[in-house]
Design an enzyme around this catalytic site. Structure first.
Site, PDB file in Angstrom:
ATOM      1  N   SER A 185      50.931  44.708  42.842  1.00  0.00           N
ATOM      2  CA  SER A 185      50.856  43.968  41.638  1.00  0.00           C
ATOM      3  C   SER A 185      50.333  45.143  40.459  1.00  0.00           C
ATOM      4  O   SER A 185      51.143  46.091  40.074  1.00  0.00           O
ATOM      5  CB  SER A 185      49.399  42.987  41.756  1.00  0.00           C
ATOM      6  OG  SER A 185      49.434  42.035  40.571  1.00  0.00           O
ATOM      7  N   GLU A 281      57.336  33.840  41.764  1.00  0.00           N
ATOM      8  CA  GLU A 281      56.292  34.322  41.084  1.00  0.00           C
ATOM      9  C   GLU A 281      56.664  34.657  39.723  1.00  0.00           C
ATOM     10  O   GLU A 281      58.149  35.126  39.768  1.00  0.00           O
ATOM     11  CB  GLU A 281      55.786  35.515  41.717  1.00  0.00           C
ATOM     12  CG  GLU A 281      56.643  36.761  42.036  1.00  0.00           C
ATOM     13  CD  GLU A 281      56.050  37.878  42.364  1.00  0.00           C
ATOM     14  OE1 GLU A 281      54.838  38.543  41.819  1.00  0.00           O
ATOM     15  OE2 GLU A 281      56.178  38.584  43.515  1.00  0.00           O
ATOM     16  N   HIS A 311      52.788  35.624  44.941  1.00  0.00           N
ATOM     17  CA  HIS A 311      52.874  36.940  44.601  1.00  0.00           C
ATOM     18  C   HIS A 311      51.953  38.036  45.470  1.00  0.00           C
ATOM     19  O   HIS A 311      50.970  37.479  46.121  1.00  0.00           O
ATOM     20  CB  HIS A 311      52.070  36.978  43.304  1.00  0.00           C
ATOM     21  CG  HIS A 311      51.570  38.354  42.723  1.00  0.00           C
ATOM     22  ND1 HIS A 311      52.526  38.984  41.827  1.00  0.00           N
ATOM     23  CD2 HIS A 311      50.234  38.802  42.382  1.00  0.00           C
ATOM     24  CE1 HIS A 311      51.776  40.220  41.610  1.00  0.00           C
ATOM     25  NE2 HIS A 311      50.593  40.265  41.895  1.00  0.00           N
TER      26      HIS A 311
END
Length: 341
Positions: A185, A281, A311
């Site tokens: 991320s 996502e 995610h």
């Protein structure tokens, strides 16, 4: 005026529960046809109802409330992984979590840059668990830098810390060809910022890099396409929160800077890359588009898009049994690029 922009095609969601299907490959991107259990699908639905609104509220919190949230996350119980001790220490001048005996510089080292939207510290039951198990799976030690967080420390301070961490493990005696660089991320964003700095400063690259659901575009909330096409389907990430996250992290800096939005970086001379993301996502396109740019630049690139799961799903292998296969794929990729070094 006629719109000639090709429409992005999203793979059909996999409905099979127990019967494995053949993976499909489109333009060098592998779409994994992995059966997802009814239990996992129900957890995904619950995340959409509970976790997604919670993250949206966090992104709107005042700095003092964010400080309390950061303390709460950091104080969660650490995982207990057999034969893989975890401690908080300082490497060079960078604090962070150390996995195993980092004085054993003959071993491979995993340098993992944790996610958390640039404002959350490493989550013990997600980031620490995954990194510890990866280290154990490939016989490595590891370091997860506790880089400085927004909003009190916006760009480039967190990236500066990650660069200092890489230099610290080099100074400690780890050969770059024995370093596995990973990030999820926001940590995937930092991973690409770090690689750009290594290349621009003629520093040695790691053996390989593993971006998991990286955030690569902070300049446009409305694009790429998966952001608005998957906004309701994403079980974890609230699209509106990206506005606040970008403001917290970027400050007065140009959000099109490739160190902030690596989707626009020069992709030449990067190490072998293994992208993982979910077709469920809003950040899916950011992995796919950057993976294609890496492939076009001649980088040895693998990109797997998984169905249904949320995610950064490899972090949740304790929750989703299916994600354990993705963790095994990550370990296999790391072993492949460490072999012969």
């Amino acid at each position: 005026m006629t719109n000639t922009t090709p429409k992005t095609t999203y793979p059909i969601m996999i409905d099979a529960i127990t019967t494995p299907l053949e993976d499909s490959s489109i333009d060098g991107i592998t779409y994994r046809n992995v059966p997802i259990s009814f239990r996992s699908r129900m957890i995904v639905a619950l995340m959409r109802l509970i976790a997604k609104p919670m993250l949206a509220r966090m992104s709107r919190a005042t700095p003092d409330k964010l400080g309390k949230i950061q303390l709460r996350v950091a104080s969660l119980v650490w995982p207990d992984i057999e034969d893989m001790p975890i401690r908080y220490d300082i490497v060079g001048n960078v604090p962070g979590h150390v996995f195993g005996d980092i004085s054993q510089t003959s071993k491979p080292l995993v340098l993992w840059l944790h996610g958390g939207a640039f404002f959350l510290p490493a989550a013990p039951n997600a980031h620490l668990s995954m990194a510890a198990r990866l280290c154990k799976a490939i016989g490595a030690v590891g370091f997860m830098p506790d880089y400085r967080l927004a909003p009190l420390n916006p760009f480039p301070r967190g990236l500066n810390d990650c660069e200092a961490a890489y230099q610290a493990v080099l100074n400690a005696g780890f050969a770059p060809s024995r370093i596995v660089l990973g990030g999820d991320s926001a940590g995937g964003n930092l991973l690409f910022g770090l690689l750009q700095r290594l290349r621009n400063n003629s520093l040695p690259m790691p053996a390989c890099a593993i971006p998991v659901s990286p955030a690569t575009e902070l300049g446009r909330i409305h694009g790429p396409s998966s952001r608005h096409q998957l906004v309701k389907r994403d079980p974890l990430l609230p699209l509106a929160a990206l506005v606040n996250v970008t403001a917290m992290y970027c400050g007065e800096h140009d959000s099109a800077d490739p160190e902030i939005s690596p989707l626009y970086m020069d992709c030449q001379d990067l190490p072998p890359m293994f992208f993982l993301c979910s077709s469920n996502e809003i950040l899916m396109d950011e992995s796919v588009l950057l993976a294609r740019r890496c492939q076009a630049a001649g980088v040895d690139t693998t990109c797997h898009v998984w169905p249904v799961l949320p995610h950064a799903f490899p972090l949740f292998a304790d929750v989703f049994p299916e994600a354990r296969q993705a963790c095994e794929d990550i370990a296999a990729f790391a072993r492949q690029h460490l072999a012969g070094q």
